[in-house]
Design a protein around this motif. Sequence first.
Motif, PDB file in Angstrom:
ATOM      1  N   PHE A 105       0.828  -1.209   0.000  1.00 47.05           N
ATOM      2  CA  PHE A 105       0.000   0.000   0.000  1.00 47.05           C
ATOM      3  C   PHE A 105       0.863   1.261   0.000  1.00 47.05           C
ATOM      4  CE2 PHE A 105      -3.740  -2.430   1.939  1.00 47.05           C
ATOM      5  CZ  PHE A 105      -4.456  -2.395   0.753  1.00 47.05           C
ATOM      6  N   ARG A 106       1.933   1.263   0.789  1.00 48.12           N
ATOM      7  CA  ARG A 106       2.798   2.434   0.831  1.00 48.12           C
ATOM      8  C   ARG A 106       3.371   2.739  -0.552  1.00 48.12           C
ATOM      9  NH1 ARG A 106       7.647   3.344   0.137  1.00 48.12           N
ATOM     10  NH2 ARG A 106       8.144   1.120   0.074  1.00 48.12           N
ATOM     11  N   GLY A 107       3.868   1.706  -1.231  1.00 47.93           N
ATOM     12  CA  GLY A 107       4.424   1.911  -2.563  1.00 47.93           C
ATOM     13  C   GLY A 107       3.374   2.386  -3.558  1.00 47.93           C
ATOM     14  N   ALA A 108       2.158   1.818  -3.454  1.00 42.41           N
ATOM     15  CA  ALA A 108       1.088   2.202  -4.379  1.00 42.41           C
ATOM     16  C   ALA A 108       0.655   3.652  -4.144  1.00 42.41           C
ATOM     17  CB  ALA A 108      -0.105   1.260  -4.219  1.00 42.41           C
ATOM     18  N   ILE A 109       0.549   4.046  -2.872  1.00 42.77           N
ATOM     19  CA  ILE A 109       0.133   5.419  -2.555  1.00 42.77           C
ATOM     20  C   ILE A 109       1.183   6.416  -3.005  1.00 42.77           C
ATOM     21  CG2 ILE A 109      -0.314   7.031  -0.665  1.00 42.77           C
ATOM     22  CD1 ILE A 109      -1.635   4.663   0.828  1.00 42.77           C
ATOM     23  N   GLN A 110       2.428   6.120  -2.704  1.00 40.92           N
ATOM     24  CA  GLN A 110       3.503   7.040  -3.087  1.00 40.92           C
ATOM     25  C   GLN A 110       3.783   7.014  -4.580  1.00 40.92           C
ATOM     26  OE1 GLN A 110       6.755   5.899  -0.443  1.00 40.92           O
ATOM     27  NE2 GLN A 110       6.071   7.378   1.093  1.00 40.92           N
ATOM     28  N   GLY A 111       3.267   5.985  -5.264  1.00 38.09           N
ATOM     29  CA  GLY A 111       3.459   5.898  -6.708  1.00 38.09           C
ATOM     30  C   GLY A 111       2.499   6.765  -7.510  1.00 38.09           C
ATOM     31  N   VAL A 112       1.461   7.281  -6.857  1.00 36.22           N
ATOM     32  CA  VAL A 112       0.526   8.179  -7.544  1.00 36.22           C
ATOM     33  C   VAL A 112       1.237   9.503  -7.822  1.00 36.22           C
ATOM     34  CG1 VAL A 112      -1.661   9.406  -7.361  1.00 36.22           C
ATOM     35  CG2 VAL A 112      -1.472   7.081  -6.478  1.00 36.22           C
ATOM     36  N   ASP A 113       1.041  10.031  -9.014  1.00 35.81           N
ATOM     37  CA  ASP A 113       1.710  11.271  -9.439  1.00 35.81           C
ATOM     38  C   ASP A 113       1.459  12.398  -8.427  1.00 35.81           C
ATOM     39  OD1 ASP A 113       2.836  13.387 -10.729  1.00 35.81           O
ATOM     40  OD2 ASP A 113       1.487  13.372 -12.451  1.00 35.81           O
ATOM     41  N   PRO A 114       2.523  12.954  -7.837  1.00 33.28           N
ATOM     42  CA  PRO A 114       2.351  14.053  -6.871  1.00 33.28           C
ATOM     43  C   PRO A 114       1.625  15.257  -7.458  1.00 33.28           C
ATOM     44  CG  PRO A 114       4.599  13.200  -6.805  1.00 33.28           C
ATOM     45  CD  PRO A 114       3.932  12.574  -7.995  1.00 33.28           C
ATOM     46  N   GLY A 115       1.720  15.427  -8.786  1.00 35.01           N
ATOM     47  CA  GLY A 115       1.036  16.546  -9.424  1.00 35.01           C
ATOM     48  C   GLY A 115      -0.470  16.482  -9.239  1.00 35.01           C
ATOM     49  N   GLN A 116      -1.019  15.259  -9.145  1.00 39.00           N
ATOM     50  CA  GLN A 116      -2.457  15.129  -8.935  1.00 39.00           C
ATOM     51  C   GLN A 116      -2.854  15.619  -7.545  1.00 39.00           C
ATOM     52  OE1 GLN A 116      -4.359  11.529 -10.241  1.00 39.00           O
ATOM     53  NE2 GLN A 116      -2.626  10.965 -11.530  1.00 39.00           N
ATOM     54  N   ARG A 117      -1.992  15.389  -6.575  1.00 38.51           N
ATOM     55  CA  ARG A 117      -2.266  15.897  -5.229  1.00 38.51           C
ATOM     56  C   ARG A 117      -2.234  17.412  -5.215  1.00 38.51           C
ATOM     57  NH1 ARG A 117       2.044  11.813  -2.450  1.00 38.51           N
ATOM     58  NH2 ARG A 117       0.887   9.875  -2.771  1.00 38.51           N
ATOM     59  N   GLU A 118      -1.242  17.976  -5.869  1.00 40.55           N
ATOM     60  CA  GLU A 118      -1.132  19.431  -5.923  1.00 40.55           C
ATOM     61  C   GLU A 118      -2.345  20.043  -6.626  1.00 40.55           C
ATOM     62  OE1 GLU A 118       2.554  20.188  -7.846  1.00 40.55           O
ATOM     63  OE2 GLU A 118       3.762  19.260  -6.265  1.00 40.55           O
ATOM     64  N   ILE A 147      -8.799  11.084  -4.648  1.00 39.90           N
ATOM     65  CA  ILE A 147      -7.829  11.098  -5.747  1.00 39.90           C
ATOM     66  C   ILE A 147      -6.776   9.996  -5.606  1.00 39.90           C
ATOM     67  CG2 ILE A 147      -6.135  12.476  -7.008  1.00 39.90           C
ATOM     68  CD1 ILE A 147      -9.002  13.557  -7.185  1.00 39.90           C
ATOM     69  N   VAL A 148      -6.101   9.989  -4.472  1.00 38.00           N
ATOM     70  CA  VAL A 148      -4.934   9.114  -4.317  1.00 38.00           C
ATOM     71  C   VAL A 148      -5.334   7.662  -4.070  1.00 38.00           C
ATOM     72  CG1 VAL A 148      -2.853   8.664  -2.955  1.00 38.00           C
ATOM     73  CG2 VAL A 148      -3.528  11.021  -3.482  1.00 38.00           C
ATOM     74  N   PHE A 149      -6.180   7.433  -3.064  1.00 37.98           N
ATOM     75  CA  PHE A 149      -6.456   6.057  -2.653  1.00 37.98           C
ATOM     76  C   PHE A 149      -7.121   5.209  -3.739  1.00 37.98           C
ATOM     77  CE2 PHE A 149      -8.613   2.673  -0.259  1.00 37.98           C
ATOM     78  CZ  PHE A 149      -7.507   2.132   0.375  1.00 37.98           C
ATOM     79  N   PRO A 150      -8.120   5.724  -4.502  1.00 39.45           N
ATOM     80  CA  PRO A 150      -8.702   4.884  -5.560  1.00 39.45           C
ATOM     81  C   PRO A 150      -7.663   4.402  -6.584  1.00 39.45           C
ATOM     82  CG  PRO A 150     -10.118   6.774  -5.132  1.00 39.45           C
ATOM     83  CD  PRO A 150      -8.852   7.017  -4.375  1.00 39.45           C
ATOM     84  N   GLN A 151      -6.730   5.285  -6.961  1.00 42.51           N
ATOM     85  CA  GLN A 151      -5.683   4.885  -7.908  1.00 42.51           C
ATOM     86  C   GLN A 151      -4.701   3.911  -7.257  1.00 42.51           C
ATOM     87  OE1 GLN A 151      -4.108   8.084 -10.580  1.00 42.51           O
ATOM     88  NE2 GLN A 151      -5.221   9.441  -9.208  1.00 42.51           N
ATOM     89  N   ALA A 152      -4.356   4.183  -5.994  1.00 43.12           N
ATOM     90  CA  ALA A 152      -3.422   3.306  -5.295  1.00 43.12           C
ATOM     91  C   ALA A 152      -4.004   1.906  -5.126  1.00 43.12           C
ATOM     92  CB  ALA A 152      -3.070   3.896  -3.936  1.00 43.12           C
ATOM     93  N   LEU A 153      -5.304   1.830  -4.883  1.00 40.66           N
ATOM     94  CA  LEU A 153      -5.951   0.530  -4.709  1.00 40.66           C
ATOM     95  C   LEU A 153      -5.860  -0.300  -5.982  1.00 40.66           C
ATOM     96  CD1 LEU A 153      -7.547  -1.323  -2.854  1.00 40.66           C
ATOM     97  CD2 LEU A 153      -9.642  -0.226  -3.660  1.00 40.66           C
TER      98      LEU A 153
END
Length: 224
Positions: free
Chosen positions: A110-123, A139-145
């Motif tokens: 989960f950590r790798g998947a969450i941190q793998g989401v493009d930081p630009g989407q968070r911004e 935004i982050v969790f659905p993609q990480a899942l």
Amino acid sequence: MFELFGTVYEVFMRTYPGFLRAAVVTLQLTAVGVILGTVIGLVFALMKISGSKILQAIANIYITIIRGTPLIVQIMFLYFGIVEIYTMSNFWAGAIALGVHNGAYIAEIFRGAIQGVDPGQREASMSLGMNRKQTMQRIVFPQALRRSIPPLGNQFIITLKDSSLVYIIGVAEIFSLANREAAQSFQPFESFIVVALYYLVLVMIFTYLLRWYENRLDVDKKTA
């Protein structure tokens, strides 16, 4: 060779009712271990990526200990530790041990998947007025899942095979039954061939289901 096949077939026909019941126990152990491990893993993954040094330290200690020690040692340690505090069946003691063990590996998934989401989407989400919690949820969790589904599926298969180790505390799963059959029939080679076939069939079934689910989600395209 044909004589060996005949003996294996004889052992299979004699033992399959018991092995089928034991296979149900194996699947139950696996399911509980994966579900519990997923909950534990998600909690510790969030702790590890949090801004709290204390939570990060706790998560790192847990993951280091679990990943650095053998599962069979953890089963014995947790089994006798739990029984000293609270009386429970061997099944639940083994299932909890599998869940705790899996939690460390799933936390890293989960950590790798969450941190793998493009930081630009968070911004971008923050610029639209979302707070940190909303950004994670929407935004982050659905993609990480979706990204984590393939490694989670592999961990499920690993758990299925690792469940054989709970025979050490007397749980009547497939490997435990094979040990008993080998001792009673004096046919250890044939008995363990039969149990290997059961594990192989179960792993092949779940591998097929995993690939089918990945194709249905079309993970690569949806997370590209």
